[in-house]
Write an enzyme that holds these catalytic residues in place. Structure first.
Site, PDB file in Angstrom:
ATOM      1  N   ASP A 259      -7.855  -5.604   0.167  1.00 24.46           N
ATOM      2  CA  ASP A 259      -8.345  -6.481  -0.885  1.00 24.46           C
ATOM      3  C   ASP A 259      -7.901  -7.935  -0.750  1.00 24.46           C
ATOM      4  OD1 ASP A 259      -9.806  -4.620  -2.322  1.00 24.46           O
ATOM      5  OD2 ASP A 259      -8.024  -3.848  -3.329  1.00 24.46           O
TER       6      ASP A 259
ATOM      7  N   HIS B 255       0.850  -1.188   0.000  1.00 29.27           N
ATOM      8  CA  HIS B 255       0.000   0.000   0.000  1.00 29.27           C
ATOM      9  C   HIS B 255       0.882   1.233   0.000  1.00 29.27           C
ATOM     10  CE1 HIS B 255      -3.192   2.805   1.092  1.00 29.27           C
ATOM     11  NE2 HIS B 255      -4.017   1.869   0.651  1.00 29.27           N
TER      12      HIS B 255
END
Ligand code: ACO
Length: 424
Positions: free
Chosen positions: A365, A308
Site C-alpha cells: 500500500d 506486515h
C-alpha cells in the site's frame, strides 16, 4: 517439512501425541484438533499469529525471503506476463486459461455486467460523503437479492454463476458508488470493452462522452489489480472463509470481506498513506518530525504503508509497485511531490533502527495511492480498487473452503476471564 512426524505434549503426567500436517512449502502445522478432548486446554493464540486455520493450495508466501506465488507462479512473472483476468482465472480454477478459455471467460463476465436500475435509488440514498467502501459492501450484499438462483452453496452451477456475477458486477457497483458520491449519472456498462476499460469508462466517462481509453492507464490499473488479487489467509480472506463456513452465500461472505478490508491496518492503509503524505507535504509536519512522532508512538501514529504480519524482509509487491509508480508518473507526464515525500520517508525509515529492528518495510500500500492519484482516482476510491483486485482471491478461497468434504462451521474458543456464577 520438519524431520519428525509427531510432537508429544506433556500435560501433568499424561502425554498426548500431536500429528504434523505436512506442507509442500513453508511451515508445516501441528494438528491440535484433539487438544481440548485430550488435555482440557484450548490453544491461546491472540490474532492467530501462530495458527494455520486451513490447508490451502492457492497462494504461497515466504515472509522472510519476500516470496509471493499464485498457484506456484512467482508474482514478478505474473505481473510481467499476465493480465488481471488471466490471474483471476488462475486463482479460481487452478491454471492459466488457454487463449480460447480466456476469450470464453471474458465473455462470460462481460455479458453479466448490467445497470440494475432498481439500485439507482439505493446508491443515491447515501449521504454525499458516504465512504464508497460502506456503499460497496452494502451493494455486494444487495446483489444477492437480484440473482436468487445463484445463492445455493451446495450447487456447483450456482457457485459458478455467483462467481461470474461478482467478477462482472463488483466493478459496476464500485463505479456507481463513485458516481453517486460526485452526483453524476451512472454510465451503462459496455460489454465490448475489457473489464478494466469498462470500469474506467463507468468511473470517469459519461453516457454522452466516453472515457478516452489510454493504454498506460489501463495497463497500470490492470497490474495493480493483479498484485492485489490474493494474499492467502489475510484478515479479509479469513473473514470471507469464516462467514462462508456457516454456508452463507458467496455475496454475503464477500460483502463481509469488503468490510474487513476497509480498516486502516488492512486495505484501508492505501488511503491512509496518501493522507499521511499530504499532511507532510501541506503542513509544517516534515518527514523527520513525522518519523519522530511514529517512533515516540505519539497518539499511536504509525508509518502507514509500512510493516506486515508476514513479510519480514520486503514485500515483493511493494517493489513492483514502486517501479510502476516511477514508470506511470513519467509516462503520464505527472509530477507529484507526494512521490518524493514517499521516497524520502522510505529512505529515512529503512536507515532507522526503530524500523530495522522491528523488520518494518514498505508494504503493497505504500506507493499504490500515488499511482491511483495519477490515474485520476480520489483517495476514497483507493480501497474499493483494492477490493476489486482482491475479489478473485476471496472467491477462490471461498470455493476452496466450500469444496472440502470436511469443512465445519468456524467457531473459535475463548479463555473466559469474567465473573464466576453469582446471584442478583
Ligand atoms: N509504524 C510504526 N510502528 C509499527 C508499524 C508502523 N507501520 N507497524 C508495526 N509497528 C511496530 C509496533 O508498534 C510494534 O512495536 P513494539 O514492538 O514496540 O510494540 C511492532 O512494530 C510490531 O507491530 P505489530 O502491530 O505487533 O505487528 P502486526 O503484525 O500485528 O501488524 C500491521 C501488522 C497491521 C500491518 C502493522 O505493521 C501496521 O499497522 N502497519 C501500518 C498499516 C498498514 O500499512 N497496513 C497494511 C498492511 S498490508 C495489507 O493489509 C494490505
Amino acid at each position: 517439512m520438519p524431520d519428525f512426524d509427531k510432537v508429544t505434549l506433556l500435560v501433568g503426567d499424561s502425554a498426548t501425541e500431536l500429528e504434523i500436517v505436512a506442507s509442500t512449502q513453508g511451515h508445516s502445522g501441528l494438528d491440535i484438533s484433539k487438544l481440548m478432548a485430550a488435555t482440557g486446554l484450548s490453544s491461546f493464540d491472540p490474532a492467530f499469529v501462530n495458527t494455520a486455520s486451513t490447508k490451502s493450495a492457492i497462494t504461497y508466501i515466504d515472509g522472510d525471503q519476500g516470496i509471493l506465488r499464485y498457484r506456484g507462479y512467482p508474482i514478478e512473472q505474473v505481473a510481467e506476463l499476465k493480465s488481471f483476468t488471466e490471474t483471476s482465472y488462475l486463482l479460481i480454477y487452478g491454471a492459466f486459461p488457454t487463449a480460447t478459455e480466456l476469450t470464453d471467460f471474458e465473455k462470460k463476465i462481460s455479458v453479466r455486467t448490467e445497470h440494475i436500475q432498481q439500485l439507482d435509488g439505493f446508491f443515491r440514498s447515501f449521504p454525499k460523503d458516504a465512504h464508497p467502501m460502506a456503499v460497496l459492501s452494502a451493494a455486494v450484499s444487495a446483489l444477492s437479492t437480484f440473482y436468487p438462483e445463484t445463492l445455493d452453496p451446495g450447487s456447483e452451477a450456482a457457485i459458478e454463476e455467483s462467481t461470474l456475477r461478482l467478477l462482472a458486477m463488483v466493478p459496476v457497483v464500485t463505479a456507481y458508488a463513485h458516481k453517486a458520491s460526485i452526483g453524476e449519472d451512472f454510465v451503462a456498462p459496455r460489454p465490448e470493452l475489457s473489464m478494466v476499460d469498462n470500469f474506467l469508462n463507468m468511473t470517469f466517462g459519461s453516457n454522452e462522452i466516453p472515457f478516452e481509453q489510454n493504454l498506460i492507464v489501463s495497463k497500470a490499473l490492470d497490474t495493480l489489480l493483479l498484485l492485489h488479487a490474493d494474499h492467502e489467509q489475510n484478515c479479509s480472506t479469513s473473514t470471507v472463509r469464516l462467514v462462508g463456513s456457516s454456508q452463507a452465500n458467496l455475496y454475503a461472505s464477500v460483502s463481509a470481506g469488503v468490510n474487513a478490508l476497509s480498516g486502516p491496518l488492512h486495505g484501508g492503509a492505501n488511503e491512509a498513506v496518501i493522507e499521511m503524505l499530504e499532511l507532510i507535504n501541506k503542513t509544517s509536519e516534515t518527514v523527520e518530525t513525522y518519523v519522530e512522532r511514529v517512533k515516540n508512538k505519539e497518539d499511536n501514529v504509525r508509518l502507514m504503508g509500512f510493516g506486515h504480519r508476514v513479510y519480514k524482509s520486503f514485500d515483493p509487491r511493494a517493489k513492483i509497485v514502486k517501479a510502476t509508480a516511477d514508470q506511470v508518473l513519467s509516462e503520464l507526464g505527472v509530477t507529484d511531490p507526494l512521490l518524493a515525500v514517499a521516497k524520502q520517508l522510505e529512505a529515512i525509515a529503512l536507515a532507522d533502527d526503530y524500523f530495522v529492528s522491528r523488520k518494518l518495510y514498505p508494504n503493497v500500500d505504500f506507493y499504490t495511492g500515488v499511482i491511483y492519484k495519477a490515474l485520476g482516482f480520489p483517495p476514497k476510491m483507493f480501497t474499493p480498487l483494492f477490493a476489486i483486485g482482491r475479489m478473485p482471491g476471496w472467491i477462490a478461497h471461498w470455493r476452496e473452503m466450500n469444496s472440502e468434504a470436511n469443512t465445519r462451521i468456524s467457531r473459535p474458543q475463548q479463555v473466559y476471564i469474567g465473573e464466576a456464577e453469582r446471584s442478583i
